[in-house]
Write a protein that holds these residues in place. Structure first.
Motif, mmCIF file in Angstrom:
data_model
loop_
_atom_site.group_PDB
_atom_site.id
_atom_site.type_symbol
_atom_site.label_atom_id
_atom_site.label_comp_id
_atom_site.label_asym_id
_atom_site.label_seq_id
_atom_site.Cartn_x
_atom_site.Cartn_y
_atom_site.Cartn_z
ATOM 1 N N VAL A 22 55.827 35.109 32.325
ATOM 2 C CA VAL A 22 54.956 35.539 31.225
ATOM 3 C C VAL A 22 54.032 36.639 31.735
ATOM 4 O O VAL A 22 53.789 36.771 32.932
ATOM 5 C CB VAL A 22 54.122 34.371 30.646
ATOM 6 C CG1 VAL A 22 55.008 33.324 30.000
ATOM 7 C CG2 VAL A 22 53.236 33.747 31.702
ATOM 8 N N TRP A 23 53.529 37.433 30.787
ATOM 9 C CA TRP A 23 52.545 38.455 31.112
ATOM 10 C C TRP A 23 51.156 37.839 30.998
ATOM 11 O O TRP A 23 50.859 37.102 30.068
ATOM 12 C CB TRP A 23 52.651 39.631 30.149
ATOM 13 C CG TRP A 23 53.718 40.597 30.509
ATOM 14 C CD1 TRP A 23 54.998 40.616 30.029
ATOM 15 C CD2 TRP A 23 53.604 41.673 31.426
ATOM 16 N NE1 TRP A 23 55.699 41.649 30.598
ATOM 17 C CE2 TRP A 23 54.855 42.318 31.459
ATOM 18 C CE3 TRP A 23 52.580 42.174 32.227
ATOM 19 C CZ2 TRP A 23 55.106 43.424 32.260
ATOM 20 C CZ3 TRP A 23 52.823 43.273 33.019
ATOM 21 C CH2 TRP A 23 54.073 43.890 33.038
ATOM 22 N N ALA A 24 50.297 38.162 31.954
ATOM 23 C CA ALA A 24 48.922 37.652 31.932
ATOM 24 C C ALA A 24 47.954 38.795 32.177
ATOM 25 O O ALA A 24 48.225 39.713 32.959
ATOM 26 C CB ALA A 24 48.731 36.577 32.990
ATOM 27 N N GLN A 25 46.855 38.740 31.476
ATOM 28 C CA GLN A 25 45.785 39.711 31.690
ATOM 29 C C GLN A 25 44.690 39.010 32.485
ATOM 30 O O GLN A 25 44.182 37.961 32.082
ATOM 31 C CB GLN A 25 45.229 40.198 30.357
ATOM 32 C CG GLN A 25 44.125 41.208 30.511
ATOM 33 C CD GLN A 25 43.631 41.676 29.161
ATOM 34 O OE1 GLN A 25 43.431 40.871 28.258
ATOM 35 N NE2 GLN A 25 43.443 42.981 29.038
ATOM 36 N N PHE A 26 44.352 39.599 33.624
ATOM 37 C CA PHE A 26 43.318 39.041 34.504
ATOM 38 C C PHE A 26 42.055 39.889 34.386
ATOM 39 O O PHE A 26 42.122 41.117 34.446
ATOM 40 C CB PHE A 26 43.790 39.066 35.964
ATOM 41 C CG PHE A 26 44.989 38.221 36.226
ATOM 42 C CD1 PHE A 26 44.847 36.892 36.588
ATOM 43 C CD2 PHE A 26 46.272 38.752 36.109
ATOM 44 C CE1 PHE A 26 45.957 36.101 36.836
ATOM 45 C CE2 PHE A 26 47.387 37.969 36.359
ATOM 46 C CZ PHE A 26 47.232 36.645 36.716
ATOM 47 N N ARG A 27 40.925 39.235 34.255
ATOM 48 C CA ARG A 27 39.629 39.906 34.272
ATOM 49 C C ARG A 27 38.718 39.104 35.193
ATOM 50 O O ARG A 27 38.822 37.886 35.257
ATOM 51 C CB ARG A 27 39.004 39.954 32.877
ATOM 52 C CG ARG A 27 39.783 40.773 31.900
ATOM 53 C CD ARG A 27 39.064 40.764 30.552
ATOM 54 N NE ARG A 27 39.898 41.334 29.536
ATOM 55 C CZ ARG A 27 39.887 42.615 29.194
ATOM 56 N NH1 ARG A 27 39.075 43.443 29.801
ATOM 57 N NH2 ARG A 27 40.670 43.058 28.250
ATOM 58 N N GLY A 28 37.846 39.804 35.882
ATOM 59 C CA GLY A 28 36.926 39.088 36.756
ATOM 60 C C GLY A 28 35.902 39.989 37.401
ATOM 61 O O GLY A 28 36.049 41.214 37.425
ATOM 62 N N ASP A 29 34.864 39.372 37.923
ATOM 63 C CA ASP A 29 33.794 40.077 38.620
ATOM 64 C C ASP A 29 33.253 39.199 39.738
ATOM 65 O O ASP A 29 33.234 37.962 39.617
ATOM 66 C CB ASP A 29 32.628 40.399 37.679
ATOM 67 C CG ASP A 29 32.864 41.670 36.901
ATOM 68 O OD1 ASP A 29 33.154 42.693 37.538
ATOM 69 O OD2 ASP A 29 32.743 41.621 35.664
ATOM 70 N N VAL A 30 32.794 39.855 40.779
ATOM 71 C CA VAL A 30 32.096 39.146 41.847
ATOM 72 C C VAL A 30 30.689 38.862 41.327
ATOM 73 O O VAL A 30 30.002 39.779 40.867
ATOM 74 C CB VAL A 30 32.046 39.991 43.139
ATOM 75 C CG1 VAL A 30 31.196 39.311 44.187
ATOM 76 C CG2 VAL A 30 33.454 40.232 43.662
ATOM 77 N N VAL A 31 30.275 37.612 41.381
ATOM 78 C CA VAL A 31 28.957 37.237 40.866
ATOM 79 C C VAL A 31 27.990 36.809 41.963
ATOM 80 O O VAL A 31 26.808 36.611 41.701
ATOM 81 C CB VAL A 31 29.073 36.111 39.810
ATOM 82 C CG1 VAL A 31 29.801 36.614 38.576
ATOM 83 C CG2 VAL A 31 29.739 34.884 40.391
ATOM 84 N N GLU A 32 28.492 36.698 43.192
ATOM 85 C CA GLU A 32 27.627 36.291 44.295
ATOM 86 C C GLU A 32 28.116 36.943 45.585
ATOM 87 O O GLU A 32 29.297 36.914 45.896
ATOM 88 C CB GLU A 32 27.656 34.759 44.421
ATOM 89 C CG GLU A 32 26.695 34.200 45.412
ATOM 90 C CD GLU A 32 26.757 32.672 45.465
ATOM 91 O OE1 GLU A 32 26.200 32.134 46.426
ATOM 92 O OE2 GLU A 32 27.355 32.037 44.584
ATOM 93 N N ARG A 33 27.154 37.522 46.301
ATOM 94 C CA ARG A 33 27.455 38.158 47.586
ATOM 95 C C ARG A 33 26.431 37.678 48.619
ATOM 96 O O ARG A 33 25.328 37.304 48.267
ATOM 97 C CB ARG A 33 27.388 39.686 47.478
ATOM 98 C CG ARG A 33 28.457 40.264 46.575
ATOM 99 C CD ARG A 33 28.388 41.790 46.554
ATOM 100 N NE ARG A 33 29.385 42.338 45.657
ATOM 101 C CZ ARG A 33 30.643 42.565 45.994
ATOM 102 N NH1 ARG A 33 31.056 42.331 47.211
ATOM 103 N NH2 ARG A 33 31.504 43.053 45.117
ATOM 104 N N ASP A 34 26.809 37.740 49.908
ATOM 105 C CA ASP A 34 25.852 37.392 50.954
ATOM 106 C C ASP A 34 24.991 38.615 51.274
ATOM 107 O O ASP A 34 25.133 39.672 50.651
ATOM 108 C CB ASP A 34 26.551 36.826 52.201
ATOM 109 C CG ASP A 34 27.445 37.842 52.909
ATOM 110 O OD1 ASP A 34 27.389 39.039 52.570
ATOM 111 O OD2 ASP A 34 28.193 37.422 53.808
ATOM 112 N N ALA A 35 24.088 38.487 52.233
ATOM 113 C CA ALA A 35 23.148 39.563 52.567
ATOM 114 C C ALA A 35 23.860 40.834 53.018
ATOM 115 O O ALA A 35 23.365 41.943 52.800
ATOM 116 C CB ALA A 35 22.183 39.086 53.653
#
Length: 186
Positions: free
Chosen positions: A151-164
């Motif tokens: 199947v075809w899938a659309q992926f969306r995402g973002d980094v919401v937490e980073r270290d120093a």
């Protein structure tokens, strides 16, 4: 000489016990003060526990409402702990991949079973670009469901937490089945 002279000296009971009464009053006052402090602490503790229980119920209610919203959105939602190599997903995510929905925590190895080898390089490039902060994840790739269907899938995402140092720690996003749209456009 026939009558002896006697002096009788005495203290009243009130005078005899004056020191004891003072000490008893001080002891009783301190005991009452300690009891009042103890009672105040118990009341404070019980109020704190009641607030904690109330907050836990509110949090549980919010989580339940959020689950309803996420399930009603029609998209699979994922939350990736990058360091822990663990992805938490909702039931729609499992449905899209054709998985049993009781397993809402997946490892990278479990997810890799659904990747097509031909799509893996492109997906990694998209993911690395997002992890480095150069863009959000927005990609369309084919995936393999549990039953073997592609199947075809659309992926969306973002980094919401980073270290120093800026290294990505947590990423959230969604997956949508776009097979019908892809077939219609073809």
């Amino acid at each position: 000489p026939d009558y002896p002279f006697y002096f009788i000296v005495g203290l009243s009971t009130w005078e005899m016990l004056a020191g004891w009464r003072t000490q008893a009053a001080i002891t009783a006052g301190l005991a009452l003060l300690a009891l009042a402090i103890f009672t105040a602490l118990l009341l404070g503790l019980s109020r704190a526990r009641a607030r904690e229980a109330e907050n836990a119920l509110r949090l549980e209610e919010r989580e339940k409402n959020m689950r309803y919203v996420l399930d009603a959105a029609g998209e699979g939602i994922w939350n990736l702990d990058i360091g822990g190599n663990l992805m938490r997903v909702n039931t729609r995510f499992c449905e899209i991949l054709g998985m049993e929905s009781q397993n809402l925590e997946l490892t990278a190895e479990e997810l890799a079973r659904h990747a097509l080898r031909s799509e893996l390089g492109a997906y990694r490039e998209d993911l690395v670009r997002c992890l480095k902060g150069k863009s959000s994840l927005a990609a369309e790739h084919r995936i393999r469901r549990e039953n073997g269907d592609i199947v075809w899938a659309q992926f969306r995402g973002d980094v919401v937490e980073r270290d120093a140092s800026g290294r990505a720690l947590r990423m959230v996003g969604s997956i949508a089945d776009i097979t019908q749209r892809k077939l219609a456009s073809e």
